[in-house]
Scaffold this motif. Structure first.
Motif, PDB file in Angstrom:
ATOM      1  N   ALA A   1      21.229  23.472  -0.193  1.00  0.00           N
ATOM      2  CA  ALA A   1      21.811  22.134  -0.320  1.00  0.00           C
ATOM      3  C   ALA A   1      22.233  21.592   1.037  1.00  0.00           C
ATOM      4  O   ALA A   1      21.991  20.411   1.349  1.00  0.00           O
ATOM      5  N   PHE A   2      22.848  22.421   1.843  1.00  0.00           N
ATOM      6  CA  PHE A   2      23.262  21.985   3.179  1.00  0.00           C
ATOM      7  C   PHE A   2      22.048  21.602   4.023  1.00  0.00           C
ATOM      8  O   PHE A   2      22.030  20.540   4.667  1.00  0.00           O
ATOM      9  N   ALA A   3      21.023  22.460   4.022  1.00  0.00           N
ATOM     10  CA  ALA A   3      19.845  22.206   4.859  1.00  0.00           C
ATOM     11  C   ALA A   3      19.109  20.940   4.417  1.00  0.00           C
ATOM     12  O   ALA A   3      18.737  20.105   5.250  1.00  0.00           O
ATOM     13  N   MET A   4      18.934  20.779   3.105  1.00  0.00           N
ATOM     14  CA  MET A   4      18.197  19.624   2.621  1.00  0.00           C
ATOM     15  C   MET A   4      18.988  18.327   2.792  1.00  0.00           C
ATOM     16  O   MET A   4      18.414  17.276   3.094  1.00  0.00           O
ATOM     17  N   THR A   5      20.302  18.395   2.600  1.00  0.00           N
ATOM     18  CA  THR A   5      21.118  17.199   2.803  1.00  0.00           C
ATOM     19  C   THR A   5      21.077  16.762   4.262  1.00  0.00           C
ATOM     20  O   THR A   5      20.948  15.569   4.573  1.00  0.00           O
ATOM     21  N   ALA A   6      21.190  17.717   5.167  1.00  0.00           N
ATOM     22  CA  ALA A   6      21.135  17.394   6.592  1.00  0.00           C
ATOM     23  C   ALA A   6      19.778  16.809   6.969  1.00  0.00           C
ATOM     24  O   ALA A   6      19.697  15.859   7.757  1.00  0.00           O
ATOM     25  N   LEU A   7      18.703  17.358   6.414  1.00  0.00           N
ATOM     26  CA  LEU A   7      17.366  16.886   6.752  1.00  0.00           C
ATOM     27  C   LEU A   7      17.082  15.511   6.168  1.00  0.00           C
ATOM     28  O   LEU A   7      16.550  14.627   6.850  1.00  0.00           O
TER      29      LEU A   7
ATOM     30  N   ARG B   1      23.940  12.880   8.785  1.00  0.00           N
ATOM     31  CA  ARG B   1      25.398  13.030   8.770  1.00  0.00           C
ATOM     32  C   ARG B   1      26.075  12.251   7.647  1.00  0.00           C
ATOM     33  O   ARG B   1      27.019  12.765   7.026  1.00  0.00           O
ATOM     34  N   PRO B   2      25.652  11.012   7.335  1.00  0.00           N
ATOM     35  CA  PRO B   2      26.295  10.309   6.211  1.00  0.00           C
ATOM     36  C   PRO B   2      26.145  11.074   4.896  1.00  0.00           C
ATOM     37  O   PRO B   2      27.088  11.155   4.101  1.00  0.00           O
ATOM     38  N   GLY B   3      24.958  11.641   4.671  1.00  0.00           N
ATOM     39  CA  GLY B   3      24.757  12.418   3.459  1.00  0.00           C
ATOM     40  C   GLY B   3      25.595  13.679   3.433  1.00  0.00           C
ATOM     41  O   GLY B   3      26.130  14.061   2.385  1.00  0.00           O
ATOM     42  N   LEU B   4      25.721  14.345   4.573  1.00  0.00           N
ATOM     43  CA  LEU B   4      26.562  15.538   4.641  1.00  0.00           C
ATOM     44  C   LEU B   4      28.024  15.199   4.369  1.00  0.00           C
ATOM     45  O   LEU B   4      28.737  15.962   3.720  1.00  0.00           O
ATOM     46  N   ARG B   5      28.472  14.035   4.876  1.00  0.00           N
ATOM     47  CA  ARG B   5      29.861  13.633   4.608  1.00  0.00           C
ATOM     48  C   ARG B   5      30.076  13.409   3.117  1.00  0.00           C
ATOM     49  O   ARG B   5      31.108  13.825   2.574  1.00  0.00           O
ATOM     50  N   ASP B   6      29.131  12.759   2.441  1.00  0.00           N
ATOM     51  CA  ASP B   6      29.254  12.558   1.003  1.00  0.00           C
ATOM     52  C   ASP B   6      29.230  13.889   0.263  1.00  0.00           C
ATOM     53  O   ASP B   6      29.977  14.097  -0.698  1.00  0.00           O
ATOM     54  N   TRP B   7      28.366  14.784   0.690  1.00  0.00           N
ATOM     55  CA  TRP B   7      28.236  16.101   0.065  1.00  0.00           C
ATOM     56  C   TRP B   7      29.541  16.889   0.188  1.00  0.00           C
ATOM     57  O   TRP B   7      30.037  17.456  -0.784  1.00  0.00           O
TER      58      TRP B   7
ATOM     59  N   GLY C   1      20.879   8.514  -0.481  1.00  0.00           N
ATOM     60  CA  GLY C   1      21.715   9.702  -0.525  1.00  0.00           C
ATOM     61  C   GLY C   1      21.586  10.470  -1.809  1.00  0.00           C
ATOM     62  O   GLY C   1      21.885  11.653  -1.849  1.00  0.00           O
ATOM     63  N   HIS C   2      21.124   9.840  -2.892  1.00  0.00           N
ATOM     64  CA  HIS C   2      20.924  10.557  -4.128  1.00  0.00           C
ATOM     65  C   HIS C   2      19.455  10.653  -4.488  1.00  0.00           C
ATOM     66  O   HIS C   2      19.095  10.814  -5.638  1.00  0.00           O
ATOM     67  N   GLY C   3      18.616  10.513  -3.506  1.00  0.00           N
ATOM     68  CA  GLY C   3      17.226  10.867  -3.724  1.00  0.00           C
ATOM     69  C   GLY C   3      16.329   9.732  -4.155  1.00  0.00           C
ATOM     70  O   GLY C   3      15.300   9.945  -4.769  1.00  0.00           O
ATOM     71  N   GLY C   4      16.683   8.496  -3.885  1.00  0.00           N
ATOM     72  CA  GLY C   4      15.766   7.412  -4.189  1.00  0.00           C
ATOM     73  C   GLY C   4      16.401   6.341  -5.027  1.00  0.00           C
ATOM     74  O   GLY C   4      17.451   6.503  -5.610  1.00  0.00           O
ATOM     75  N   MET C   5      15.702   5.214  -5.104  1.00  0.00           N
ATOM     76  CA  MET C   5      16.223   4.073  -5.839  1.00  0.00           C
ATOM     77  C   MET C   5      16.114   4.290  -7.330  1.00  0.00           C
ATOM     78  O   MET C   5      15.157   4.847  -7.829  1.00  0.00           O
ATOM     79  N   VAL C   6      17.129   3.849  -8.081  1.00  0.00           N
ATOM     80  CA  VAL C   6      17.062   3.840  -9.526  1.00  0.00           C
ATOM     81  C   VAL C   6      16.332   2.579  -9.942  1.00  0.00           C
ATOM     82  O   VAL C   6      16.647   1.493  -9.456  1.00  0.00           O
ATOM     83  N   PRO C   7      15.326   2.664 -10.829  1.00  0.00           N
ATOM     84  CA  PRO C   7      14.606   1.464 -11.251  1.00  0.00           C
ATOM     85  C   PRO C   7      15.553   0.407 -11.770  1.00  0.00           C
ATOM     86  O   PRO C   7      16.536   0.703 -12.433  1.00  0.00           O
ATOM     87  N   SER C   8      15.240  -0.863 -11.480  1.00  0.00           N
ATOM     88  CA  SER C   8      16.144  -1.941 -11.861  1.00  0.00           C
ATOM     89  C   SER C   8      16.341  -2.020 -13.356  1.00  0.00           C
ATOM     90  O   SER C   8      17.425  -2.354 -13.838  1.00  0.00           O
ATOM     91  N   ALA C   9      15.306  -1.689 -14.150  1.00  0.00           N
ATOM     92  CA  ALA C   9      15.450  -1.719 -15.604  1.00  0.00           C
ATOM     93  C   ALA C   9      16.474  -0.705 -16.066  1.00  0.00           C
ATOM     94  O   ALA C   9      17.279  -0.960 -16.966  1.00  0.00           O
TER      95      ALA C   9
END
Length: 305
Positions: A62-68, A72-78, A283-291
């Motif tokens: 989780a740390f490695a993938m969040t950093a990649l 840094r913004p994603g790591l702060r949220d994590w 930060g959570h892996g992509g956009m949620v569809p608008s629908a």
């Protein structure tokens, strides 16, 4: 890896843990191929045999993938979710008391009337074991499964489908350990990993609901996870001597399935999920569809308070 963060997270989590567990599996504590026995610490070989792999796997991946992926913004949220302790007191009661009470009721139902009072030694061990589990099992696993994987899964799938995806993957991560003392090898039957997998699927639904309802609090997920482990390891055999390892897992899985079914019905499958603006960011892996966003916005007032 940036295009498929979830896929590579699960690959890394399994690969790192399983590689680190290989010496333990091959040792005299497992298959017996290697003429070495892991020394015991605090009465168990699992501290040296299991814990290193657990720390390398989910939390390391989780740390490695969040950093990649998120920098840094994603790591702060994590990390921020790791310290989200400010949750309404009722959720601490549900987490710390609800799981043991549920397991107690389940044990009574499956024990055939063979119930014994716990010893003073077992009662005095509950808090130390709970604290030990928090810094070992809880800290090693939950920053990966719940902090990294679950929000991303819920941004792509419905909450219930996300729970049913994560549950089997979480359970399968443990499978190599069934070739060691951890899983009761060699006495345990081949069905025990499958029963354990069923428990993980059902219990993950409950944990997903708590995670969502507490504002994605990882500490509450840790407490729920280790609360179940602590009661099972300290109190279960003391109070229900008629429940052996196999039947105990069946009982725990049945209790978790009842709780999961009740939560699914009560929340109409939403598991308390109310997407925030952050869910539509990278930060959570992509956009949620608008629908989907529109549907959740319409349904949000119906989510239980």
């Amino acid at each position: 890896m940036r295009a498929r963060p979830l896929t590579f997270f699960f690959v890394l989590a399994n690969g790192l843990s399983w590689a680190a567990w290989l010496p333990y599996i091959l040792s005299q504590n497992g298959l017996g191929v290697w003429d070495y026995q892991f020394p015991q610490i605090l009465g168990t070989s699992q501290v040296l045999g299991v814990l290193p792999g657990a720390y390398l796997g989910p939390i390391g991946a989780a740390f490695a993938m969040t950093a990649l992926v998120d920098g840094r913004p994603g790591l702060r949220d994590w990390v921020r979710r790791l310290w989200r302790w400010r949750v309404a007191g009722r959720w601490y009661a549900i987490t710390l008391l609800g799981v043991p009470i549920g397991m107690l009721v389940t044990g009574l139902a499956f024990s055939g009337g063979q119930v014994a009072a716990p010893s003073a030694a077992a009662l005095s061990a509950i808090v130390p074991v709970l604290l030990f589990q928090i810094v070992t099992t809880g800290l090693a696993e939950e920053p990966g499964w719940r902090d990294f994987a679950l929000p991303r899964l819920q941004s792509r799938f419905s909450p219930l489908r996300a729970a049913f995806i994560l549950g089997p993957l979480w359970g399968a991560w443990h499978f190599p350990l069934f070739l060691t003392e951890w899983g009761g090898y060699p006495e345990a039957s081949w069905t025990r990993p499958l029963v354990f997998l069923g428990f993980c699927v059902a219990f993950n639904v409950v944990m997903s609901w708590v995670f969502n309802r507490t504002g994605q609090s990882v500490p509450l997920s840790i407490l729920m996870h280790v609360g179940a482990n602590t009661f099972a390891s300290v109190m279960w055999a003391e109070m229900f001597p008629g429940l052996d390892g196999e039947l105990a897992l069946i009982a725990m899985g049945s209790g978790a399935a009842v709780a999961a079914t009740a939560i699914v019905i009560a929340t109409r499958g939403r598991l308390g999920y109310a997407p925030s603006p952050a869910d539509s960011s990278s930060g959570h892996g992509g956009m949620v569809p608008s629908a989907c966003r529109a549907k959740y916005s319409q349904d949000r007032p119906m989510i239980e308070s």
